[in-house]
Write a protein that holds these residues in place. Sequence first.
Motif, short mmCIF file in Angstrom:
data_model
loop_
_atom_site.label_atom_id
_atom_site.label_comp_id
_atom_site.label_asym_id
_atom_site.label_seq_id
_atom_site.Cartn_x
_atom_site.Cartn_y
_atom_site.Cartn_z
N ARG A 38 0.97 -1.37 0.10
CA ARG A 38 0.17 -0.10 0.03
C ARG A 38 0.88 1.31 0.10
O ARG A 38 0.54 2.27 -0.81
CB ARG A 38 -0.78 -0.12 1.23
CG ARG A 38 -1.85 1.23 1.08
CD ARG A 38 -2.87 1.21 2.45
NE ARG A 38 -3.78 2.10 2.31
CZ ARG A 38 -3.95 3.43 2.78
NH1 ARG A 38 -2.85 3.99 3.20
NH2 ARG A 38 -4.97 4.15 2.59
N SER A 94 -6.76 5.76 -6.78
CA SER A 94 -8.00 6.02 -6.35
C SER A 94 -8.55 5.29 -5.13
O SER A 94 -7.78 4.06 -4.71
CB SER A 94 -9.21 5.73 -7.32
OG SER A 94 -9.31 4.28 -7.78
N THR A 95 -9.66 5.61 -4.18
CA THR A 95 -10.18 4.71 -3.23
C THR A 95 -10.52 3.49 -3.75
O THR A 95 -10.35 2.20 -2.98
CB THR A 95 -11.40 5.41 -2.40
OG1 THR A 95 -11.01 6.72 -2.07
CG2 THR A 95 -11.89 4.80 -1.48
N GLN A 96 -11.01 3.37 -4.94
CA GLN A 96 -11.45 1.99 -5.44
C GLN A 96 -10.26 1.23 -5.66
O GLN A 96 -10.10 -0.10 -5.35
CB GLN A 96 -12.26 2.32 -6.79
CG GLN A 96 -12.73 0.79 -7.24
CD GLN A 96 -13.64 1.27 -8.67
OE1 GLN A 96 -13.75 2.22 -9.14
NE2 GLN A 96 -14.27 0.24 -8.76
N LEU A 104 -7.31 1.13 -4.26
CA LEU A 104 -6.86 1.03 -2.90
C LEU A 104 -7.75 0.03 -2.04
O LEU A 104 -7.17 -0.63 -0.78
CB LEU A 104 -6.60 2.32 -1.96
CG LEU A 104 -5.23 2.96 -2.60
CD1 LEU A 104 -5.09 4.04 -1.54
CD2 LEU A 104 -4.11 2.29 -2.34
N PHE A 105 -8.91 -0.29 -2.43
CA PHE A 105 -9.98 -0.87 -1.72
C PHE A 105 -9.43 -2.19 -1.11
O PHE A 105 -9.66 -2.62 -0.17
CB PHE A 105 -11.17 -0.87 -2.17
CG PHE A 105 -12.29 -1.67 -1.35
CD1 PHE A 105 -12.72 -1.04 -0.32
CD2 PHE A 105 -12.63 -2.87 -1.71
CE1 PHE A 105 -13.72 -1.76 0.57
CE2 PHE A 105 -13.49 -3.62 -0.74
CZ PHE A 105 -14.13 -2.97 0.18
N ASN A 137 -6.83 -1.72 1.47
CA ASN A 137 -7.44 -1.20 2.79
C ASN A 137 -8.28 -2.22 3.56
O ASN A 137 -8.29 -2.40 4.88
CB ASN A 137 -8.35 -0.12 2.51
CG ASN A 137 -7.60 1.43 1.75
OD1 ASN A 137 -6.30 1.41 1.96
ND2 ASN A 137 -8.49 2.07 1.17
N GLU A 151 -9.81 4.89 4.05
CA GLU A 151 -10.44 5.21 2.73
C GLU A 151 -10.46 6.81 3.04
O GLU A 151 -10.68 7.40 1.69
CB GLU A 151 -11.61 4.58 2.90
CG GLU A 151 -11.88 2.98 2.30
CD GLU A 151 -12.93 2.55 1.93
OE1 GLU A 151 -13.93 3.01 2.91
OE2 GLU A 151 -13.02 1.86 1.23
N SER A 152 -10.67 7.58 3.80
CA SER A 152 -10.96 8.73 4.01
C SER A 152 -9.65 9.81 4.22
O SER A 152 -9.80 11.06 4.12
CB SER A 152 -11.68 9.29 5.36
OG SER A 152 -11.05 8.82 6.56
N HIS A 153 -8.37 9.00 4.25
CA HIS A 153 -7.06 9.79 4.29
C HIS A 153 -6.18 9.29 3.29
O HIS A 153 -4.91 9.48 3.56
CB HIS A 153 -6.69 9.53 5.70
CG HIS A 153 -7.09 10.36 6.64
ND1 HIS A 153 -8.50 10.02 7.15
CD2 HIS A 153 -6.78 11.49 7.40
CE1 HIS A 153 -8.95 10.87 8.27
NE2 HIS A 153 -7.94 11.64 8.36
N VAL A 154 -6.70 9.15 2.05
CA VAL A 154 -5.70 8.43 1.07
C VAL A 154 -4.83 9.59 0.71
O VAL A 154 -3.66 9.79 0.43
CB VAL A 154 -6.64 8.10 -0.18
CG1 VAL A 154 -5.59 7.94 -1.36
CG2 VAL A 154 -7.29 6.86 0.29
N THR A 200 1.44 4.93 5.23
CA THR A 200 0.03 4.53 5.54
C THR A 200 0.15 5.10 7.35
O THR A 200 0.87 4.55 8.10
CB THR A 200 -0.51 3.36 5.77
OG1 THR A 200 -0.31 2.71 4.24
CG2 THR A 200 -1.79 2.96 6.27
#
Length: 356
Positions: free
Chosen positions: A158, A169-171, A173-174, A177, A238-241, A250
């Motif tokens: 990560r 994107s968040t997607q 990294l999902f 995460n 997810e909110s702190h990418v 991280t």
Amino acid sequence: MISDLRLQQFRSYQDASFEFSQGVNIIVGPNGSGKTNLLEALLVLAVGRSYRVGDAELLSFGAEWCRLDADIHGSNATRTVKIKTIPKQSKTYDINGKQYFRLTQPHLLPVVLFEPNHLQLLHGAPELRRNYLDDLLELTMPGFISFRKNYRRLLSQRNALLKRPRLPSTQELFPWNLRLSELGATIARARAELISQLAESLPALYKDLSQTETALSIEYHPKFPIESYESHMLAKLESHVVEDAQRGFTAYGPHREDFMVYFANNPAAETASRGETRTALLALKILELQQLEQVRGQTPLLLLDDVFSELDGARRQALTTYVQRYQTFITTTDADLVIQHFTEAANIIPIQKAIT
């Protein structure tokens, strides 16, 4: 219990043999005499590696091989460690006549080590305390080695994604995460449970060892509520990418957490004297013994290097009395102290100089 040990071309020992008692063994001699080398040999015999150097440095100067031979009382077992550098470096273990090239968990002798660098545990970086907990959990919790290894691997992956020129994107990294959150929760809960177990016994044990009424406590400080750790950690990741990408790592998870030891509700790092710190560490080491004994069903060895420094007479006596039920090895330079107080309570092993 190790009843005897022969060292050949190991560190400062060319060829030396020692006999041990099943209780406390005090290794006494001046600095540079080989006391810590003997303690190190016992650790290599038990777990196959040194806490100080690599295998090649365990050989005496100019030697091409070294060897440790021991008899294990109670199981009629023999145990040999051989290290060679010629024609290429190798290490083998002989246990009851059967050769192994590495020691797996069933072949390890449970052992707890205290050495002066461990005094940094209460005052040093949080990573020291995280490693302390995780190393103990690897020995006492089935599967924790895998949890720890996989968490580190995913965390590294990560972090590598976060350092790319294009912000993921968040997607994208999902998957990382989600899995990090699952493993992070497992690790945090295991740590919290271990600290809870230590906290039950640590205050009374510290009072016994210190011969004082000082209240000692220990607490784990997770970043998220333990009961809902996964969901909270996932939401934070997810909110702190963007913030994580700016940092390049991280910032949330068990790899950023810590535990604290308190003296009378004050952080040990701020208030504890060196004697108090040493006594608290020894209390933790004794609790390690108990944890290992419970899990392994085998009484561990206890190796204590230079443990008497900064302990007053009452604490020295209390420690020696407390560890009588374990096979314990203590190094010290204070021959007068040993002669005055421990000749009847312990097996004394004098070392006058490095044995060559």
